[in-house]
Design an enzyme around this catalytic site. Structure first.
Site, PDB file in Angstrom:
ATOM      1  N   GLY A   1     -28.951  -8.940  65.048  1.00  0.00           N
ATOM      2  CA  GLY A   1     -27.576  -9.204  64.757  1.00  0.00           C
ATOM      3  C   GLY A   1     -27.181  -9.344  66.568  1.00  0.00           C
ATOM      4  O   GLY A   1     -26.934 -10.202  67.167  1.00  0.00           O
ATOM      5  N   THR A   2     -28.229  -8.738  67.267  1.00  0.00           N
ATOM      6  CA  THR A   2     -27.441  -8.043  68.649  1.00  0.00           C
ATOM      7  C   THR A   2     -28.667  -9.078  69.125  1.00  0.00           C
ATOM      8  O   THR A   2     -27.645  -9.867  70.319  1.00  0.00           O
ATOM      9  CB  THR A   2     -28.159  -6.439  68.737  1.00  0.00           C
ATOM     10  OG1 THR A   2     -26.692  -5.666  68.927  1.00  0.00           O
ATOM     11  CG2 THR A   2     -27.702  -6.823  70.499  1.00  0.00           C
TER      12      THR A   2
ATOM     13  N   SER B   1     -25.633 -10.286  60.998  1.00  0.00           N
ATOM     14  CA  SER B   1     -26.745  -8.691  60.706  1.00  0.00           C
ATOM     15  C   SER B   1     -27.282  -9.019  59.228  1.00  0.00           C
ATOM     16  O   SER B   1     -26.136  -8.309  58.798  1.00  0.00           O
ATOM     17  CB  SER B   1     -26.486  -7.478  61.486  1.00  0.00           C
ATOM     18  OG  SER B   1     -28.217  -7.139  61.787  1.00  0.00           O
ATOM     19  N   ALA B   2     -28.788  -8.751  58.868  1.00  0.00           N
ATOM     20  CA  ALA B   2     -28.833  -8.629  57.376  1.00  0.00           C
ATOM     21  C   ALA B   2     -28.410  -7.325  56.815  1.00  0.00           C
ATOM     22  O   ALA B   2     -28.302  -6.934  55.452  1.00  0.00           O
ATOM     23  CB  ALA B   2     -29.907  -9.031  57.568  1.00  0.00           C
ATOM     24  N   HIS B   3     -28.742  -6.395  57.320  1.00  0.00           N
ATOM     25  CA  HIS B   3     -28.606  -5.019  57.118  1.00  0.00           C
ATOM     26  C   HIS B   3     -26.784  -4.661  57.154  1.00  0.00           C
ATOM     27  O   HIS B   3     -26.663  -3.597  56.088  1.00  0.00           O
ATOM     28  CB  HIS B   3     -29.441  -3.337  58.147  1.00  0.00           C
ATOM     29  CG  HIS B   3     -28.635  -3.553  59.179  1.00  0.00           C
ATOM     30  ND1 HIS B   3     -28.597  -4.348  60.686  1.00  0.00           N
ATOM     31  CD2 HIS B   3     -27.225  -2.650  59.800  1.00  0.00           C
ATOM     32  CE1 HIS B   3     -27.567  -4.031  61.530  1.00  0.00           C
ATOM     33  NE2 HIS B   3     -27.200  -2.879  60.843  1.00  0.00           N
TER      34      HIS B   3
ATOM     35  N   CYS C   1     -14.279  11.954  70.597  1.00  0.00           N
ATOM     36  CA  CYS C   1     -14.878  13.570  70.529  1.00  0.00           C
ATOM     37  C   CYS C   1     -16.768  13.527  69.854  1.00  0.00           C
ATOM     38  O   CYS C   1     -17.134  14.636  70.566  1.00  0.00           O
ATOM     39  CB  CYS C   1     -14.205  14.900  69.784  1.00  0.00           C
ATOM     40  SG  CYS C   1     -12.405  14.983  69.970  1.00  0.00           S
TER      41      CYS C   1
END
Length: 460
Positions: free
Chosen positions: A69-70, A194-196, A320
């Site tokens: 996807g990126t 993005s498939a995941h 944090c």
């Protein structure tokens, strides 16, 4: 173990697993070849493209598969900007876009382009009018996510797309979080996913470029995927991604209603169960399975570790929990409390019993973390003494500056001030948020010899 981090990755869907195993046997050959094995692989690739295009709502020849996807985002942004370079080099993004979009914008600036970040309101949504106002004669591209990855807020894509279309500017929509639930509405020009994120295998992205959109692929040329995603296609993963997208869409309406009820349960009951908690994101226009909240006086990293020990996998946007020690850009843009931030994102099939157990475990877990940090009790009040106070929290990280402020606010008379010295970027969000939650007045900030001074006036 209850997995509550579906916004990061959804467990592999059973249909994806079956399709992956089958295509490993049938789809190993080069789909560009004309012999029998190649033709069989080409048929699988074409069928996967047709299925994905049907789910997106586009033509099959408008969609290509990318290695992630990126990569789809980076290729889409770069190609659209290059295709319209004669128009100009101005790029518009929202302040809460995924890091892949913001990194692409940074690279564009380094290359000499200009970028406008459109702010969001306290729910994390952009104002369509603000997006329209950001459009210029030299605007080459605008980017807007369909729904936010950290707080679940859905964006007004259709309204923004209408404004962009009227100005002749293409709109790229990052649909990674929402595509598994349904098509993206509006007259957008480019889309990535993005498939995941919907239960397909990792390593498969989608890039859609509508016909008529000027697009110039960047980098060395390649004959595969219309030249927009070079390299040999990971055919088994692509087939599994398309099959799982079709499968989750068939279940989407019913599962969305069920998960929305579970997240509504968390949103409704949480403030009564845990004192000093802020539920963030739009309460209505949001993804079905996402609910995000922040807890005062809590170290986000410690809270996540304790929840993990209790059997819950959750995520956080707290500073944090990051290596940079700064709050997530999403929480910063929204101006909400960042300390003790927890994102619960339920994958399809989450049992209601897991949510009930989470609600049972969370209050005690938060209380234990607060006790370790020496945080004041919700009803604790110190006697008034007099004079203004200075709290030196230089070198101390979230949520300690806010805890120290809470401990001494009762030591000044009504109208008196507490000056909190801090060099932690999270204090810029968390101290004003604490004032809002506790009914005190945040006066503002000013430079200090070390770090920044945050001024709080006692109101009650």
């Amino acid at each position: 173990m209850a997995y509550f981090d579906a916004a990061s990755a959804v467990p592999l869907h059973p249909v994806a697993r079956q399709a992956l195993q089958a295509s490993l046997d049938e789809g190993w050959a080069d789909p560009a070849r004309l012999y029998r094995e190649g033709r069989r692989a080409r048929m699988l690739l074409d069928a996967a493209r047709e299925a994905a295009a049907e789910a997106v709502g586009c033509r099959a020849d408008e969609l290509v598969f990318t290695p992630s996807g990126t990569r789809a985002v980076h290729s889409g942004v770069a190609g659209a900007l290059a295709g319209r370079r004669r128009t100009g080099s101005h790029l518009i993004v929202s302040a809460v876009e995924h890091s892949s979009v913001l990194h692409a914008a940074e690279a564009h600036e380094v290359g000499g382009g200009t970028v406008t970040q459109v702010p969001v309101d306290w729910t994390g949504a952009v104002d369509p009018d603000a997006c329209a106002d950001a459009l210029r004669d030299d605007t080459a591209l605008a980017c807007l996510q369909s729904a936010n990855h950290e707080v679940g807020t859905e964006q007004p894509v259709a309204e923004v797309a209408e404004a962009c279309r009227a100005a002749g500017v293409p709109l790229l929509v990052d649909a990674a979080q929402s595509l598994g639930w349904g098509r993206v509405t509006g007259d957008w020009s480019l889309l990535t996913a993005s498939a995941h994120k919907w239960g397909g295998p990792s390593g498969v992205g989608l890039l859609v470029v509508r016909k008529g959109v000027r697009f110039a692929p960047q980098g060395p040329g390649d004959e595969r995927e219309s030249g927009r995603a070079p390299g040999f296609e990971n055919l088994p993963a692509i087939v599994a991604a398309a099959a799982s997208l079709r499968a989750v869409r068939a279940e989407a309406a019913e599962e969305a209603a069920r998960l929305r009820e579970l997240t509504d349960r968390i949103r409704t009951r949480l403030p009564a169960l845990v004192p000093d908690v802020e539920v963030v994101g739009d309460p209505v226009r949001r993804l079905p399975g996402v609910v995000t909240f922040s807890c005062l006086y809590v170290d986000g990293e410690t809270l996540l570790h304790e929840l993990d020990r209790a059997g819950f996998s959750v995520s956080s946007g707290s500073s944090c929990t990051s290596s940079t020690l700064t709050p997530s850009h999403v929480l910063r843009a929204m101006g909400v409390l960042s300390e003790g931030n927890v994102r619960v994102s339920l994958p399809p099939g989450t049992p209601a019993e897991d949510v009930e157990r989470f609600l049972e475990v969370l209050p005690g877990t938060v209380a234990a973390v607060r006790e370790k940090l020496g945080a004041p009790a919700a009803t604790e009040a110190a006697p008034e003494t007099g004079g203004d106070l200075v709290v030196d929290a230089i070198g101390r990280r979230c949520p300690v500056p806010v805890i120290e402020l809470a401990k001494v606010i009762g030591d000044v008379p009504v109208g008196g001030t507490v000056r909190v010295l801090s060099d932690d970027e999270a204090a810029r969000l968390d101290i004003p948020a604490w004032c809002e939650m506790r009914g005190q007045e945040y006066v503002g900030e000013e430079p200090a010899e070390k770090g920044t001074a945050y001024l709080v006036r006692r109101v009650s």
